[in-house]
Design a protein around this motif. Structure first.
Motif, PDB file in Angstrom:
ATOM      1  N   ALA A  73       0.838  -1.190   0.000  1.00 38.94           N
ATOM      2  CA  ALA A  73       0.000   0.000   0.000  1.00 38.94           C
ATOM      3  C   ALA A  73       0.877   1.247   0.000  1.00 38.94           C
ATOM      4  CB  ALA A  73      -0.912  -0.002   1.221  1.00 38.94           C
ATOM      5  N   GLY A  74       1.958   1.195   0.788  1.00 42.21           N
ATOM      6  CA  GLY A  74       2.854   2.333   0.823  1.00 42.21           C
ATOM      7  C   GLY A  74       3.508   2.573  -0.521  1.00 42.21           C
ATOM      8  N   ALA A  75       3.818   1.510  -1.217  1.00 40.35           N
ATOM      9  CA  ALA A  75       4.436   1.655  -2.528  1.00 40.35           C
ATOM     10  C   ALA A  75       3.502   2.376  -3.487  1.00 40.35           C
ATOM     11  CB  ALA A  75       4.808   0.288  -3.070  1.00 40.35           C
ATOM     12  N   ILE A  76       2.231   1.988  -3.458  1.00 41.71           N
ATOM     13  CA  ILE A  76       1.271   2.652  -4.334  1.00 41.71           C
ATOM     14  C   ILE A  76       1.107   4.106  -3.909  1.00 41.71           C
ATOM     15  CG2 ILE A  76      -1.110   2.647  -5.149  1.00 41.71           C
ATOM     16  CD1 ILE A  76       0.243   0.266  -6.167  1.00 41.71           C
ATOM     17  N   ARG A  77       1.083   4.315  -2.609  1.00 40.17           N
ATOM     18  CA  ARG A  77       0.929   5.678  -2.107  1.00 40.17           C
ATOM     19  C   ARG A  77       2.061   6.560  -2.622  1.00 40.17           C
ATOM     20  NH1 ARG A  77       0.388   4.408   3.491  1.00 40.17           N
ATOM     21  NH2 ARG A  77      -1.809   3.871   3.365  1.00 40.17           N
ATOM     22  N   ALA A  78       3.239   5.954  -2.664  1.00 41.46           N
ATOM     23  CA  ALA A  78       4.398   6.741  -3.058  1.00 41.46           C
ATOM     24  C   ALA A  78       4.342   7.174  -4.515  1.00 41.46           C
ATOM     25  CB  ALA A  78       5.664   5.930  -2.801  1.00 41.46           C
ATOM     26  N   ILE A  79       3.758   6.369  -5.332  1.00 38.50           N
ATOM     27  CA  ILE A  79       3.710   6.745  -6.756  1.00 38.50           C
ATOM     28  C   ILE A  79       2.333   7.227  -7.156  1.00 38.50           C
ATOM     29  CG2 ILE A  79       5.555   5.177  -7.444  1.00 38.50           C
ATOM     30  CD1 ILE A  79       3.059   3.475  -8.571  1.00 38.50           C
ATOM     31  N   SER A  80       1.510   7.482  -6.179  1.00 40.18           N
ATOM     32  CA  SER A  80       0.112   7.808  -6.451  1.00 40.18           C
ATOM     33  C   SER A  80      -0.049   8.970  -7.423  1.00 40.18           C
ATOM     34  CB  SER A  80      -0.576   8.119  -5.128  1.00 40.18           C
ATOM     35  OG  SER A  80      -1.852   8.594  -5.357  1.00 40.18           O
ATOM     36  N   HIS A  81       0.843   9.940  -7.312  1.00 39.45           N
ATOM     37  CA  HIS A  81       0.659  11.122  -8.163  1.00 39.45           C
ATOM     38  C   HIS A  81       0.980  10.850  -9.625  1.00 39.45           C
ATOM     39  CE1 HIS A  81       4.752  10.994  -6.619  1.00 39.45           C
ATOM     40  NE2 HIS A  81       5.110  11.558  -7.751  1.00 39.45           N
ATOM     41  N   HIS A  82       1.550   9.697  -9.909  1.00 41.62           N
ATOM     42  CA  HIS A  82       1.792   9.354 -11.317  1.00 41.62           C
ATOM     43  C   HIS A  82       0.596   8.678 -11.963  1.00 41.62           C
ATOM     44  CE1 HIS A  82       5.951  10.444 -11.243  1.00 41.62           C
ATOM     45  NE2 HIS A  82       6.189   9.678 -10.194  1.00 41.62           N
ATOM     46  N   LEU A  83      -0.354   8.317 -11.148  1.00 40.67           N
ATOM     47  CA  LEU A  83      -1.468   7.544 -11.684  1.00 40.67           C
ATOM     48  C   LEU A  83      -2.552   8.489 -12.181  1.00 40.67           C
ATOM     49  CD1 LEU A  83      -1.629   4.891  -8.856  1.00 40.67           C
ATOM     50  CD2 LEU A  83      -0.474   4.730 -11.049  1.00 40.67           C
ATOM     51  N   THR A  84      -2.957   8.299 -13.399  1.00 40.85           N
ATOM     52  CA  THR A  84      -3.935   9.216 -13.976  1.00 40.85           C
ATOM     53  C   THR A  84      -5.102   8.505 -14.648  1.00 40.85           C
ATOM     54  OG1 THR A  84      -2.551   9.240 -15.929  1.00 40.85           O
ATOM     55  CG2 THR A  84      -2.334  11.103 -14.420  1.00 40.85           C
ATOM     56  N   SER A  85      -4.920   7.272 -15.042  1.00 42.75           N
ATOM     57  CA  SER A  85      -5.957   6.647 -15.861  1.00 42.75           C
ATOM     58  C   SER A  85      -7.131   6.227 -14.984  1.00 42.75           C
ATOM     59  CB  SER A  85      -5.395   5.427 -16.568  1.00 42.75           C
ATOM     60  OG  SER A  85      -5.037   4.471 -15.614  1.00 42.75           O
ATOM     61  N   LYS A  86      -8.146   5.715 -15.635  1.00 38.77           N
ATOM     62  CA  LYS A  86      -9.370   5.397 -14.911  1.00 38.77           C
ATOM     63  C   LYS A  86      -9.175   4.195 -13.995  1.00 38.77           C
ATOM     64  CE  LYS A  86     -14.144   4.266 -15.788  1.00 38.77           C
ATOM     65  NZ  LYS A  86     -14.911   3.449 -16.721  1.00 38.77           N
ATOM     66  N   ASP A  87      -8.495   3.218 -14.513  1.00 37.25           N
ATOM     67  CA  ASP A  87      -8.301   2.002 -13.726  1.00 37.25           C
ATOM     68  C   ASP A  87      -6.817   1.656 -13.675  1.00 37.25           C
ATOM     69  OD1 ASP A  87     -11.087   1.005 -13.157  1.00 37.25           O
ATOM     70  OD2 ASP A  87     -11.156   1.268 -15.316  1.00 37.25           O
ATOM     71  N   ILE A  88      -6.491   0.922 -12.652  1.00 38.60           N
ATOM     72  CA  ILE A  88      -5.090   0.588 -12.440  1.00 38.60           C
ATOM     73  C   ILE A  88      -4.963  -0.913 -12.228  1.00 38.60           C
ATOM     74  CG2 ILE A  88      -3.179   0.831 -10.823  1.00 38.60           C
ATOM     75  CD1 ILE A  88      -4.219   3.660 -10.366  1.00 38.60           C
ATOM     76  N   LEU A  89      -4.005  -1.485 -12.891  1.00 42.61           N
ATOM     77  CA  LEU A  89      -3.700  -2.891 -12.654  1.00 42.61           C
ATOM     78  C   LEU A  89      -2.489  -2.957 -11.752  1.00 42.61           C
ATOM     79  CD1 LEU A  89      -3.917  -4.762 -16.052  1.00 42.61           C
ATOM     80  CD2 LEU A  89      -5.215  -5.257 -14.025  1.00 42.61           C
ATOM     81  N   VAL A  90      -2.606  -3.669 -10.690  1.00 39.42           N
ATOM     82  CA  VAL A  90      -1.460  -3.861  -9.808  1.00 39.42           C
ATOM     83  C   VAL A  90      -1.042  -5.318  -9.913  1.00 39.42           C
ATOM     84  CG1 VAL A  90      -0.621  -3.732  -7.464  1.00 39.42           C
ATOM     85  CG2 VAL A  90      -2.266  -2.071  -8.270  1.00 39.42           C
ATOM     86  N   VAL A  91       0.169  -5.530 -10.350  1.00 40.37           N
ATOM     87  CA  VAL A  91       0.658  -6.893 -10.545  1.00 40.37           C
ATOM     88  C   VAL A  91       1.863  -7.088  -9.650  1.00 40.37           C
ATOM     89  CG1 VAL A  91       1.387  -8.571 -12.241  1.00 40.37           C
ATOM     90  CG2 VAL A  91      -0.003  -6.656 -12.945  1.00 40.37           C
ATOM     91  N   SER A  92       1.891  -8.196  -9.010  1.00 43.10           N
ATOM     92  CA  SER A  92       3.061  -8.508  -8.216  1.00 43.10           C
ATOM     93  C   SER A  92       4.178  -8.973  -9.138  1.00 43.10           C
ATOM     94  CB  SER A  92       2.703  -9.604  -7.220  1.00 43.10           C
ATOM     95  OG  SER A  92       3.837  -9.938  -6.493  1.00 43.10           O
ATOM     96  N   GLY A  93       5.379  -8.522  -8.818  1.00 42.71           N
ATOM     97  CA  GLY A  93       6.500  -8.830  -9.701  1.00 42.71           C
ATOM     98  C   GLY A  93       6.948 -10.271  -9.640  1.00 42.71           C
ATOM     99  N   ASP A  94       6.446 -11.017  -8.668  1.00 44.35           N
ATOM    100  CA  ASP A  94       6.891 -12.406  -8.551  1.00 44.35           C
ATOM    101  C   ASP A  94       5.844 -13.379  -9.068  1.00 44.35           C
ATOM    102  OD1 ASP A  94       4.985 -12.149  -6.693  1.00 44.35           O
ATOM    103  OD2 ASP A  94       6.239 -12.499  -4.949  1.00 44.35           O
ATOM    104  N   LEU A  95       4.945 -12.876  -9.893  1.00 45.18           N
ATOM    105  CA  LEU A  95       3.876 -13.716 -10.401  1.00 45.18           C
ATOM    106  C   LEU A  95       4.330 -14.408 -11.682  1.00 45.18           C
ATOM    107  CD1 LEU A  95       0.829 -14.319  -9.881  1.00 45.18           C
ATOM    108  CD2 LEU A  95       0.347 -12.494 -11.484  1.00 45.18           C
ATOM    109  N   VAL A  96       4.126 -15.687 -11.724  1.00 42.90           N
ATOM    110  CA  VAL A  96       4.396 -16.423 -12.959  1.00 42.90           C
ATOM    111  C   VAL A  96       3.084 -17.037 -13.391  1.00 42.90           C
ATOM    112  CG1 VAL A  96       5.701 -18.260 -14.038  1.00 42.90           C
ATOM    113  CG2 VAL A  96       6.730 -16.908 -12.236  1.00 42.90           C
ATOM    114  N   THR A  97       2.550 -16.549 -14.480  1.00 40.47           N
ATOM    115  CA  THR A  97       1.214 -16.983 -14.858  1.00 40.47           C
ATOM    116  C   THR A  97       1.000 -16.849 -16.357  1.00 40.47           C
ATOM    117  OG1 THR A  97      -1.126 -16.689 -14.448  1.00 40.47           O
ATOM    118  CG2 THR A  97       0.187 -14.718 -14.516  1.00 40.47           C
ATOM    119  N   ASP A  98      -0.008 -17.531 -16.821  1.00 39.36           N
ATOM    120  CA  ASP A  98      -0.421 -17.339 -18.205  1.00 39.36           C
ATOM    121  C   ASP A  98      -1.921 -17.083 -18.278  1.00 39.36           C
ATOM    122  OD1 ASP A  98      -1.204 -19.780 -17.405  1.00 39.36           O
ATOM    123  OD2 ASP A  98      -0.496 -20.873 -19.156  1.00 39.36           O
TER     124      ASP A  98
END
Lengths: 631, 459
Positions: free
Chosen positions: B91-116
């Motif tokens: 949550a803190g990470a998102i808070r820190a970059i919050s001002h860069h977010l402008t679009s309507k929706d945001i996808l948050v993906v964990s960097g350790d996800l391996v998926t198809d």
């Protein structure tokens, strides 16, 4: 007693003929499908419908017709008067702030809820009056069936249990328009390969014979020459064949003038996509946004319809979510909702689509070096084709799209971009509020007068208009009971039932296979419709016709509620040539279709009759004025 | 389609400790000789999402990740790397970059996800329901939830695995309850109002939160602003949103459709109501809708928001690399059953041997194995279901089974390695026997030592 007995039978008789049309000539039908509603409508009379009508019908119709022309002059007049009165009243009532009542009146005064309810026994007090005005008074039944109900500006199509007046009326139309349609037939036959095959075959045969003769004469010369001769002779035969054909057509037309070939081709409506035509399907597939796998277990009868496996569409569309940049997110969302069935019902689909378009227009920016009118039209078309891929359009949506496109086309060039966008957006808002909301209100207002204390009302499926009527009647304190008839696989009726029960109505729920058991206690049948076609046919969810027929057999009046923006000029004689296929997994029986037309004798929709008086015709919406040529 | 993507790269996780270090943060941990972050980035690239923000904890880790990305994805992706202080949580990470977010929706993906799992499907579900948050759920790994398995797996029998308990509505489209591993005690508390609204709740323990969320930006930002104590998306923000969905406190901006035309305002009032009713009646009544409209048609519309789920099909692969057990599993799967994820082409023997690798006489490399470039193997070795990195030198008569050997590892003769992870620059002298061990980077294992289930790392 006898005439009343005979009457329904007489009415039923034409029905098998109707049906036969559908099943008899599927190849012709499949090639000459009715026009796509989304495309610009074809010009009037000459190309009213490419649907075939078997010639014997006309003959019998014409014989039957003689009684018809003297339709009570009294009724249309009174109805018109009522309609106009109602119109101004309505405009004042619902649109106090509207600057000019003209547009609203033009639409809200469409159909008079003519016809009334005939229930075998004379219910109305004005029965005798009407009977006297009916030339066909010989039939008791008609005499009884006086229209007591004053006509109003309603969009409700009041449907009569009467099976005589209307079908004959319709037949009359057919009789009158027969020349047109026969011409059409010959016309289409010209363009179709299988149709011309007779002449062609003859030509080919002749050519072959000639080639053979030539080959014989020239002995052992190269076969190449023979081939060329063959081709030549074929060419030579062609004009003759053309003349031949024309002659045949002329004789069929009985002296009707033949427009030149080119014009006729132009007049012919663009054929609807036929999905048994392989090359075209391939082409369409290449263009398609949504990848669709075709169903494996096809039904021969429905081969010409788009058939896709419902399961595969959604994951594919979802997976390519981020690849579909040209589609506006709002439109995408609506398409997705169509696909998943989150939105269904003609009104809701239409509203959702219009709102999505509104949003898309709001976000739209004219690209450099392009004009708004052209570019936006193209954009809207691309959105529409995306929506079609998600689910075939309903007729109401087709009409709405046509409206929007015409508004775009008619934008004055002097408007700035923002002004044009604002005007389009307000046009859309107005369309929703006038053609859908207000129409519904008017329907409700009128239809509530048909509900009396102690009535038992039957409805089928879930229609928003019917629901509003029932709720409004309940609010007014009418004492009545509702029978909700439902069908598999969607069970839309359950949702309706839940909402009605929540509001405190007393309801009975049954499935369609029990409709004949419940019908004897029913006093009125209210049905919704997806569309009403210009020959008065009601186009609605599959099963509606069954309910209407059962109601007819039990002499229960059937009332169809349909807003005028759902009307269409198309004439459809069966529900095979154009339909939408449901998911094969969900259907339990072999009835695959989603839509069904309800044959006229059972609904007795009154539109053609209303189109008749010229005064009324003026007030018809566009789609209907075009159909005025029916008379 | 108006989505912004935030990849949470993490920093140096304690759970993975002998394996990761400041030089090798979580995101760069090699899975089948590729950093795990590359799986996410390629997954996003495949979905046509080329504008990404990668958030990494810790300045040094951020520099490493940034340099790797700029080298590997120079012209393919537009990636911005943001460094946030350590231990601020997701949550803190998102808070820190919050001002860069402008679009309507945001996808948050964990960097350790391996998926198809198709990412578009999650986004489409989100859009279709106009949800505040959409969570991707996947079936939990059979070996038990990763949190319970501490290093080595020697304590597998000690405590039963803690599961995410997930409550779904009958249509399985909406999330009505979520309790993540740590919070679950013997009993489960569910609000009565929720039960009343939904009618029927399906509690699932076989699903796992894949830490792939689609958020409505405005809501996410507001929640993060208001609740400064929230530390984690998964443990704080998501349960909060799920809990409060029936009486939403977050201001959903945009009362639907302000009429722009002043003259028509009078009409629109009643029309709007009718309109919404038509639309509402048209759809299958899902519980948020029913609840929003209130019982018995009361006109007051309640403030609600929707929390949706997308449940990945069982045929899809979806795992998070958040424990050592998971690390071994993912390595095995990427080479084995989920081989399409690795991006390599397999040989006829169903393994990958780099052409520059040298094999001694009578050495066998079984299926589902990988041998990196420049590695040398002596005579009579056998490798089964293992990944061996680049430039490793492996002596004669070595057995490697079910293990991961990273780069520049030297293994002496007659070693036997089973179920272990051996980090870069490790030296194993002769006759070492390792079973279920983790050997930290640069460690030297002396000759003849036998270890079982140990963590060997520099102090």
């Amino acid at each position: 007693m006898d005439p009343s007995r005979r009457a329904p039978r007489a009415a039923i008789d034409p029905v098998p003929k109707f049906r036969q049309v559908g099943f008899f000539a599927p190849p012709e039908r499949s090639q000459s499908g009715p026009p796509d509603p989304t495309h610009s409508s074809p010009p009037i009379s000459s190309s009213l419908s490419p649907v075939m009508i078997p010639p014997p019908r006309h003959l019998s119709d014409n014989l039957l017709l003689h009684a018809r022309p003297t339709v009570s002059p009294l009724r249309p007049d009174s109805s018109t008067a009522a309609a106009t009165a109602g119109t101004s009243f309505d405009a004042a009532d619902f649109f106090p702030a509207l600057p000019s009542p003209a547009p609203s009146s033009s639409y809200s005064s469409r159909i008079s809820g003519e016809g009334g309810f005939f229930n075998g026994g004379a219910r109305g007090s004005g029965a005798k009056v009407a009977a006297s005005s009916f030339p066909r008074g010989g039939f008791d039944l008609t005499a009884m069936k006086a229209s007591v109900v004053p006509a109003s500006e309603l969009t409700t199509v009041s449907v009569v249990n009467d099976s005589l007046g209307i079908p004959e009326k319709e037949k009359g139309n057919k009789g009158g328009g027969s020349s047109v349609e026969v011409k059409d037939q010959s016309n289409s036959s010209k363009q179709q390969k299988p149709k011309t095959s007779k002449a062609e075959r003859r030509a080919l045969q002749e050519a072959q014979r000639a080639a053979k003769a030539a080959a014989k004469a020239e002995g052992n010369k190269a076969s190449g020459t023979a081939a060329s001769v063959n081709a030549k002779s074929a060419k030579a035969v062609k004009p003759a064949q053309k003349v031949d054909n024309a002659a045949v057509a002329a004789s069929e037309k009985k002296g009707a003038e033949i427009p030149p070939e080119k014009d006729r081709k132009k007049d012919a409506p663009q054929p609807r996509m036929q999905y048994d035509d392989k090359s075209r399907v391939e082409k369409a597939k290449r263009r398609a946004v949504v990848k669709q796998t075709e169903a494996r277990n096809r039904v021969e009868l429905f081969r010409h319809l788009p058939q896709y496996e419902h399961g595969s569409q959604l994951p594919d569309l979802e997976a390519r979510f981020f690849h579909l940049s040209p589609v506006h997110p709002a439109v995408y969302k609506v398409g997705l909702q169509y696909l998943t069935g989150d939105i269904s019902g003609a009104n809701a689909r239409c509203i959702a689509m219009l709102q999505a378009f509104q949003e898309a227009i709001k976000d739209y920016k004219v690209p450099l070096e392009k004009t708004l009118v052209r570019d936006l039209t193209a954009k809207v078309s691309s959105y529409v084709s995306f929506l079609i891929e998600c689910r075939p359009l309903s007729i109401s949506m087709g009409n709405a799209i046509r409206f929007l496109k015409s508004r775009i086309a008619k934008l004055p060039l002097t408007l700035s971009e923002s002004e044009a966008k604002a005007s389009l957006q307000s046009d859309i808002v107005r369309f929703i509020s006038e053609k859908i909301i207000l129409a519904n209100k008017v329907i409700v207002k009128h239809a509530v007068t048909k509900i009396r204390d102690g009535d038992v009302l039957l409805t089928y499926g879930s229609s928003s208009a019917v629901e509003m009527i029932l709720l409004h009647a309940h609010e007014l304190g009418r004492q009545f009971r509702v029978v909700v008839v439902d069908s598999r696989p969607k069970h839309r009726g359950q949702l309706l039932l839940r909402r009605l029960v929540e509001k405190g109505l007393s309801c009975t729920y049954t499935h369609i296979n029990a409709v004949s058991y419940i019908m004897h206690e029913v006093t009125r049948v209210f049905l919704g419709a997806s569309s009403v076609l210009s020959n008065g046919t009601v186009y609605s969810r599959v099963g509606t016709a069954c309910v209407a027929m059962v109601a007819h057999a039990f002499r229960v009046p059937v009332i169809v509620c349909c807003e005028a923006y759902k009307f269409h000029e198309r004439v459809q004689l069966d529900s095979i040539c154009s339909n939408e296929l449901g998911s094969p997994d969900k259907r339990a029986c072999n009835c695959k279709r989603i839509w069904e037309r309800t044959a006229l004798p059972y609904t007795g929709v009154t539109i053609p009759r209303i189109t008749k008086p010229p005064k009324m015709t003026i007030k018809m919406p566009k789609e209907l004025t075009r159909s005025a040529s029916l008379e | 389609m108006d989505f912004q993507v935030v990849v949470l790269g993490g920093g140096v996780s304690k759970k993975l400790l002998p394996l990761v270090s400041q030089e090798l943060p979580n995101a760069l941990l090699p899975v089948a000789n590729r950093p795990v972050l590359s799986y996410v980035l390629e997954y996003l690239e495949l979905s046509n999402l080329k504008d990404l923000i990668v958030v990494v904890e810790g300045e040094e880790a951020a520099v490493h990740v940034g340099s790797w990305i700029s080298g590997a994805y120079a012209d393919r992706l537009h990636v911005e790397v943001a460094a946030v202080p350590e231990d601020v949580g997701t949550a803190g990470a998102i808070r820190a970059i919050s001002h860069h977010l402008t679009s309507k929706d945001i996808l948050v993906v964990s960097g350790d996800l391996v998926t198809d799992v198709p990412l578009g499907a999650v986004a489409a579900t989100h859009r279709r329901h106009d949800a505040v948050v959409t969570v991707m759920l996947c079936s939990a790994p059979i070996s038990g939830p990763s949190e319970s398995v501490s290093s080595g797996g020697k304590d597998k029998t000690k405590k039963p695995g803690r599961y995410d308990l997930i409550g779904l509505d009958p249509t399985r489209q909406f999330l009505v309850h979520i309790a993540t591993g740590a919070e679950v005690d013997k009993d489960l508390r569910i609000h009565k109002s929720m039960l009343h609204a939904v009618g029927q709740i399906e509690i699932r323990a076989d699903l796992m939160d894949a830490h792939l969320y689609a958020f409505k930006r405005s809501v996410l930002q507001e929640v993060l602003d208001q609740k400064s104590a929230f530390h984690s998306l998964k443990h704080d923000v998501l349960p909060y949103l799920v809990r409060s969905q029936l009486k939403s406190e977050v201001l959903l901006n945009g009362v639907p459709q302000e009429e722009e035309n002043g003259t028509e305002k009078v009409i629109s009032q009643s029309n709007q109501q009718m309109l919404s009713q038509i639309l509402a009646n048209a759809s299958e009544s899902t519980f948020p809708l029913r609840h929003a409209l209130g019982p018995y048609g009361t006109t007051s519309v309640r403030n609600t928001h929707k929390c949706c789920v997308y449940i990945a099909g069982s045929s899809k692969y979806c795992t998070r690399l958040n424990s050592i057990q998971a690390y071994s599993d993912i390595n095995r799967d990427v080479i084995g059953e989920a081989s399409h994820l690795s991006g390599y082409s397999f040989s006829a023997q169903n393994n990958i041997i780099d052409p520059s690798a040298e094999l001694g006489a009578k050495t066998t490399v079984g299926p589902h194995c990988m041998l990196g470039e420049g590695s040398q193997m002596g005579d009579k070795c056998s490798v089964k279901r293992s990944v061996i990195g680049r430039h490793c030198r492996i002596g004669a008569n070595v057995k490697v089974v079910n293990s991961v050997v990273m780069n520049h590892v030297t293994i002496g003769d007659s070693c036997s390695i089973q179920g272990s992870v051996i980090c870069s620059n490790v030296q194993l002298q002769e006759r070492v026997v390792l079973k279920d061990c983790q050997v930290g980077a640069g460690f030297v294992v002396t000759a003849g030592s036998e270890c079982k289930g140990e963590v060997l790392a520099k102090k």
